[in-house]
Design an enzyme around this catalytic site. Structure first.
Site, PDB file in Angstrom:
ATOM      1  N   LYS A 192      24.949 -28.853  46.464  1.00  0.00           N
ATOM      2  CA  LYS A 192      23.803 -29.675  46.057  1.00  0.00           C
ATOM      3  C   LYS A 192      24.315 -31.106  45.907  1.00  0.00           C
ATOM      4  O   LYS A 192      24.879 -31.475  44.883  1.00  0.00           O
ATOM      5  CB  LYS A 192      23.235 -29.166  44.734  1.00  0.00           C
ATOM      6  CG  LYS A 192      21.716 -29.346  44.569  1.00  0.00           C
ATOM      7  CD  LYS A 192      21.242 -30.772  44.602  1.00  0.00           C
ATOM      8  CE  LYS A 192      21.593 -31.516  43.327  1.00  0.00           C
ATOM      9  NZ  LYS A 192      21.108 -32.952  43.392  1.00  0.00           N
ATOM     10  N   PRO A 193      24.155 -31.934  46.968  1.00  0.00           N
ATOM     11  CA  PRO A 193      24.611 -33.325  46.858  1.00  0.00           C
ATOM     12  C   PRO A 193      23.675 -34.149  45.985  1.00  0.00           C
ATOM     13  O   PRO A 193      22.519 -33.774  45.767  1.00  0.00           O
ATOM     14  CB  PRO A 193      24.596 -33.820  48.310  1.00  0.00           C
ATOM     15  CG  PRO A 193      23.569 -32.974  48.988  1.00  0.00           C
ATOM     16  CD  PRO A 193      23.579 -31.638  48.289  1.00  0.00           C
ATOM     17  N   SER A 205      44.831 -41.472  42.597  1.00  0.00           N
ATOM     18  CA  SER A 205      44.259 -40.313  43.282  1.00  0.00           C
ATOM     19  C   SER A 205      44.987 -40.038  44.596  1.00  0.00           C
ATOM     20  O   SER A 205      45.249 -40.948  45.386  1.00  0.00           O
ATOM     21  CB  SER A 205      42.777 -40.541  43.558  1.00  0.00           C
ATOM     22  OG  SER A 205      42.073 -40.766  42.353  1.00  0.00           O
ATOM     23  N   GLU A 239      34.583 -31.942  36.419  1.00  0.00           N
ATOM     24  CA  GLU A 239      35.198 -33.272  36.428  1.00  0.00           C
ATOM     25  C   GLU A 239      34.127 -34.205  35.894  1.00  0.00           C
ATOM     26  O   GLU A 239      33.169 -34.546  36.588  1.00  0.00           O
ATOM     27  CB  GLU A 239      35.635 -33.633  37.850  1.00  0.00           C
ATOM     28  CG  GLU A 239      36.673 -34.752  37.889  1.00  0.00           C
ATOM     29  CD  GLU A 239      36.041 -36.122  37.991  1.00  0.00           C
ATOM     30  OE1 GLU A 239      35.940 -36.789  36.931  1.00  0.00           O
ATOM     31  OE2 GLU A 239      35.641 -36.520  39.086  1.00  0.00           O
ATOM     32  N   GLU A 269      30.905 -45.260  28.928  1.00  0.00           N
ATOM     33  CA  GLU A 269      31.383 -45.451  30.285  1.00  0.00           C
ATOM     34  C   GLU A 269      30.528 -46.532  30.945  1.00  0.00           C
ATOM     35  O   GLU A 269      29.299 -46.430  31.000  1.00  0.00           O
ATOM     36  CB  GLU A 269      31.290 -44.138  31.058  1.00  0.00           C
ATOM     37  CG  GLU A 269      32.010 -44.151  32.379  1.00  0.00           C
ATOM     38  CD  GLU A 269      32.092 -42.764  33.008  1.00  0.00           C
ATOM     39  OE1 GLU A 269      32.974 -42.560  33.852  1.00  0.00           O
ATOM     40  OE2 GLU A 269      31.271 -41.884  32.649  1.00  0.00           O
ATOM     41  N   CYS A 301      34.572 -42.729  37.818  1.00  0.00           N
ATOM     42  CA  CYS A 301      34.985 -42.139  36.545  1.00  0.00           C
ATOM     43  C   CYS A 301      36.409 -42.548  36.192  1.00  0.00           C
ATOM     44  O   CYS A 301      36.808 -42.507  35.034  1.00  0.00           O
ATOM     45  CB  CYS A 301      34.861 -40.620  36.595  1.00  0.00           C
ATOM     46  SG  CYS A 301      35.761 -39.871  37.970  1.00  0.00           S
TER      47      CYS A 301
END
Length: 492
Positions: free
Chosen positions: A186-187, A453, A262, A393, A296
């Site tokens: 599910k994008p 990353s 995540e 955030e 994030c």
């Protein structure tokens, strides 16, 4: 702002816009569609199928039907399919990058970087597929032989975010398929086009019907609730906000699903008085302004030791002032639009809160008139305790600088958050660096580095930043159950 080019129109014309179930593109059961909008112009790029809960269950039907055959497929063959998918991503890198820039807004150079990074998960896990190992040996008592093996968990539900449309998808699909699991994806409704294009590449690479199913939808809660309530689902992997992740964890408990979460971040960026300031500013530009700050992993809170705070602020401000703002396809653009008007409003509100508490705007600080949803790249200093920028955030191009005096004070400030995804620290003191790796409460640490990353490394956080790891040798085990068998020793 530049409007859609001929190349963009050609790419959109060949893009699948339905949902993918059992290897077939089809309309949503309701026949409904929704618009995908270019945040730089406000123009509609495409209308895609608006899937329902019923479509989600149909996708799970397909994933479940294909599960046994895919699990039984030789690991080498699974790996070869993933490697072909990697090759196709390289072949279509320009198309993938352009789609991401169009639907998400990031500059084209950064979108190309995401293709490189995201496709690497396909290559990495194509190699990991044949390295799923176990154990065999006598038990300590000598009464039998211990056999430990692994098998796919079963059908998985993968929910991806809008800010990295390709990389967050490959980071989940790569290990799932390598492990022998089938998936329903599910994008994010804001950026589904990259996922649809990539799904077409998977089919071209030879992924069998039903192994990968895509459901685009504006009803994320309805689709997710239906799929997660079905006992055939065995795992959910979600990347997104912590509040949504907590709701999904509660739903996952009902069927005791394996979970990978995540979630949000509130990354500290520590600069000590012995740091190489040129490297620290370079790192800050990457950690804060890459992806327009909509990550994030973005540096959220800059804590700078007092003796170097003014100089660091001056150098950072100089660099930020030079950033070009505009549609990501334009030359010289480093900062594209934020994803939508709500994101612009949030950045504006956070800056207003900070200045009301005594902070100083060194550059930027304001929204930019449309078309599009733009906010000036911003640097503030004099951030005081209680400021929302220290707690929330940001997800925007706003750098907030506060100061500290001692190493322990800096560590305490860095750890003063419910989140723990990543922390950045710049120092030339090797002993201090080793101390910081142990004292910063985060799942990842960038020591004199603004980007950490990598497909070969485990990505994930602690505390409210999530559960589980993606990437690295650890990533594939999130999609495997561990099986233990005992063979008693027999005597002649």
């Amino acid at each position: 702002m530049t409007t859609t080019s001929t190349r963009e129109e050609e790419l959109l014309a060949q893009l699948p816009t339905g949902i993918l179930i059992n290897g077939v593109w089809r309309s949503a059961g309701s026949g409904e569609t929704f618009a995908v909008v270019d945040p730089a112009t406000g123009e509609t790029l495409a209308q895609v199928a608006d899937g329902s809960a019923e479509d989600g269950i149909a996708a799970l039907d397909a994933a479940d039907a294909a599960a046994d055959a895919w699990a039984a497929t030789a690991p080498r063959k699974r790996g070869e399919i993933l490697r072909r998918a990697f090759d196709l991503c390289q072949e279509h890198a320009d198309d993938l990058a352009l789609l991401m820039t169009m639907e998400m807004g990031k500059p084209l150079a950064e979108a190309r970087g995401e293709v490189t990074y995201g496709s690497e998960f396909l290559r990495w896990f194509s190699e990991e597929a044949v390295r799923i190992s176990g154990r065999y040996g006598s038990n300590p008592e000598g009464t039998g032989t211990t056999i430990v093996s692994h098998r796919p968990v079963g059908p998985c539900y993968l929910i991806t975010p809008w800010n990295f449309p390709l990389a967050m998808l490959t980071r989940k699909i790569g290990p799932a398929l390598a492990a022998g699991c089938t998936v329903v994806v599910k994008p994010a409704e804001l950026t589904p086009l990259t996922s649809l294009f990539f799904a077409g590449l998977l089919l071209e690479a030879g992924v069998p019907a039903g192994v990968v199913n895509i459901v685009t939808s504006t009803d994320a809660a309805g689709v997710s609730s239906a799929i997660m309530a079905d006992p055939r689902l065995r795992k959910i992997s979600f990347t997104g906000s912590t509040p949504v992740g907590k709701k999904l964890l509660k739903q996952a408990a009902d069927n005791v699903l394996r979970t990978s979460m995540e979630l949000g971040g509130n990354a500290p960026f520590l600069v000590f008085d012995d740091a190489d300031l040129d490297k620290a500013v370079d790192g800050a530009m990457l950690a804060k302004f890459r992806n327009i700050g909509e990550a994030c992993t973005a540096a959220n809170r800059f804590f700078v030791q007092k003796d170097v705070a003014d100089e660091f602020s001056r150098r950072l401000t100089e660099r930020v002032k030079a950033l070009g703002v505009g549609r990501g396809t334009e030359d010289g653009v480093s900062i594209g639009p934020l994803i939508n008007a709500a994101a612009v409003d949030k950045s504006a509100d956070l800056v207003a809160d900070a200045t009301s508490r005594g902070a100083t705007v060194l550059t930027g600080g304001s929204r930019i008139d449309g078309p599009g949803t733009f906010f000036e790249p911003t640097v503030l200093n004099g951030i005081t305790p209680g400021t929302r920028l220290l707690r929330e955030e940001i997800f925007g191009p706003v750098a907030a600088i506060a100061t500290f005096e001692t190493e322990q004070e800096g560590v305490d400030l860095a750890n003063d958050t419910e989140f723990g995804l990543i922390a950045y620290a710049f120092t030339t003191d090797l002993a201090r660096g080793h101390r910081l790796i142990g004292s910063l409460r985060a799942g990842m640490v960038g020591l004199n580095a603004g980007v950490v990353s990598n497909a070969a490394a485990p990505f994930g956080g602690v505390k409210s930043s999530g559960l589980g790891r993606e990437g690295g040798a650890e990533g594939i085990h999130e999609y495997l159950d561990t099986i233990y068998a005992l063979l008693p020793t027999t005597t002649a």
